[in-house]
Design a protein around this motif. Sequence first.
Motif, PDB file in Angstrom:
ATOM      1  N   VAL A 232       0.866  -1.182   0.000  1.00  0.00           N
ATOM      2  CA  VAL A 232       0.000   0.000   0.000  1.00  0.00           C
ATOM      3  C   VAL A 232       0.901   1.231   0.000  1.00  0.00           C
ATOM      4  N   PHE A 233       0.502   2.224  -0.783  1.00  0.00           N
ATOM      5  CA  PHE A 233       1.267   3.477  -0.819  1.00  0.00           C
ATOM      6  C   PHE A 233       0.316   4.626  -0.500  1.00  0.00           C
ATOM      7  N   GLY A 234       0.673   5.422   0.506  1.00  0.00           N
ATOM      8  CA  GLY A 234      -0.162   6.569   0.849  1.00  0.00           C
ATOM      9  C   GLY A 234       0.594   7.863   0.568  1.00  0.00           C
ATOM     10  N   PHE A 235      -0.124   8.844   0.071  1.00  0.00           N
ATOM     11  CA  PHE A 235       0.495  10.160  -0.094  1.00  0.00           C
ATOM     12  C   PHE A 235      -0.540  11.224   0.250  1.00  0.00           C
ATOM     13  N   VAL A 236      -0.038  12.431   0.542  1.00  0.00           N
ATOM     14  CA  VAL A 236      -0.938  13.524   0.926  1.00  0.00           C
ATOM     15  C   VAL A 236      -1.033  14.465  -0.267  1.00  0.00           C
ATOM     16  N   HIS A 237      -2.218  14.547  -0.842  1.00  0.00           N
ATOM     17  CA  HIS A 237      -2.389  15.371  -2.039  1.00  0.00           C
ATOM     18  C   HIS A 237      -2.232  16.844  -1.714  1.00  0.00           C
ATOM     19  N   ALA A 238      -2.768  17.255  -0.555  1.00  0.00           N
ATOM     20  CA  ALA A 238      -2.708  18.667  -0.159  1.00  0.00           C
ATOM     21  C   ALA A 238      -2.221  18.695   1.291  1.00  0.00           C
TER      22      ALA A 238
END
Length: 388
Positions: A152-158
């Motif tokens: 799983v890969f999580g990122f913060v768009h804003a």
Amino acid sequence: MSNSHVEPGVDERAPEVGELTPPDRTLMGPGPSDVHPRVLKAMSTPLVGHLDPSFVEIMDEVQELLRYTFRTDNRWTIPVSGTGSASMEAAIGNLVEPGDTMLVPTNGYFGGRMRSMAERAGGEVVAVDAPWGEPLDPADVERAFDEHQPDVFGFVHAETSTGVRQPDVDELTDIAHAHDAFVIADCVTSLGGVEMRVDEWDVDAAYSGPQKCLSCPPGASPLTLNDRAMDKVLDREEPARSWYLDLSLLEGYWGDDRSYHHTAPITNVYALREALRLVAEEGIEERWARHREVASGLKAGLRDLDLEMNAPDEYWLPSLNAVRVPDGVDDAAVIEHLLDEYDLEIASGLGDLEGDIWRIGCMGHSARPKNVEYVLAALEDALAEQGY
Ligand SMILES: Cc1ncc(COP(=O)(O)O)c(C=O)c1O
């Protein structure tokens, strides 16, 4: 004789609390933003039961409006009862199974929260680094995938803590999918204000909060998952650790059955419905454009005050403007001055950027030229107070 009978209003033990009269603030911080009057009005609508046929219709409408706002056809699109952290934990706690590896970013405060949630879900956590104030570089994400093969890969768009928008979302999802991983996007500070296209950019799960660009009080938080992500959730070997946020159980309420799981926060669902109706009336692309335009005015005004933005123009996040505190200026005194003299809320920096930046939101109903003029005039005055 018992003296348990007391006249109303004369029980000396009862706390004496006056009427509710909060100050009339203009909310230009990192959220909540000013709530639209139509949303406030919707919140005074009488309740129906959470299984009432009329409420079931309202649920369908909210789901349809959420799909529009997320730019997705995902069947699995719901408001999670709770704040943005609840929809965040629903995404992470259901998609990360014990033994899975999750790749999280280190370029802001909320990547750290992703880490904590993934660990609590029983996942191994690995990180892809970028400095606070910069987005992730796809080349670094690729390297992290080659090295760790995360599930799983999580990122913060804003990233609300730095005022940085993650560009190249489709590049990041391509990398993850080439490695058979699932992508979770944090859209808390972007949904309804900054371009986010869940289907076109191939994001598997995205979550948000209502109190930012949707200008709705916190309490019912958007979440969407595609079928592929939901299949993983429904095929889990062991149930998600949180009963309340277990999406396989929530399916009973928000899916076809509409059977009891918990008592939905009816008033918050009404509010979200009205907030999303406003998005649909304005048009999602027009709304993204309004945020960009109004925040561009703010950015230009800040530059006229000789203030510097924390994020370069390429990654600038219109909904959250992070501004460098000039040398010799007391950031907390400025915030206090705005609150005391102007009833105006902006916020200080978080984590690595504490003391270095102010965070000025430009979200939803707060994203209006009139508010921008107000914040600029108030800031000019507060800075002058400090001899700047
Ligand atoms: C990027 C981001 N993610 C998650 C959250 C958590 O949302 P909440 O405070 O509504 O629980 C926030 C809140 O500000 C946020 O800005």
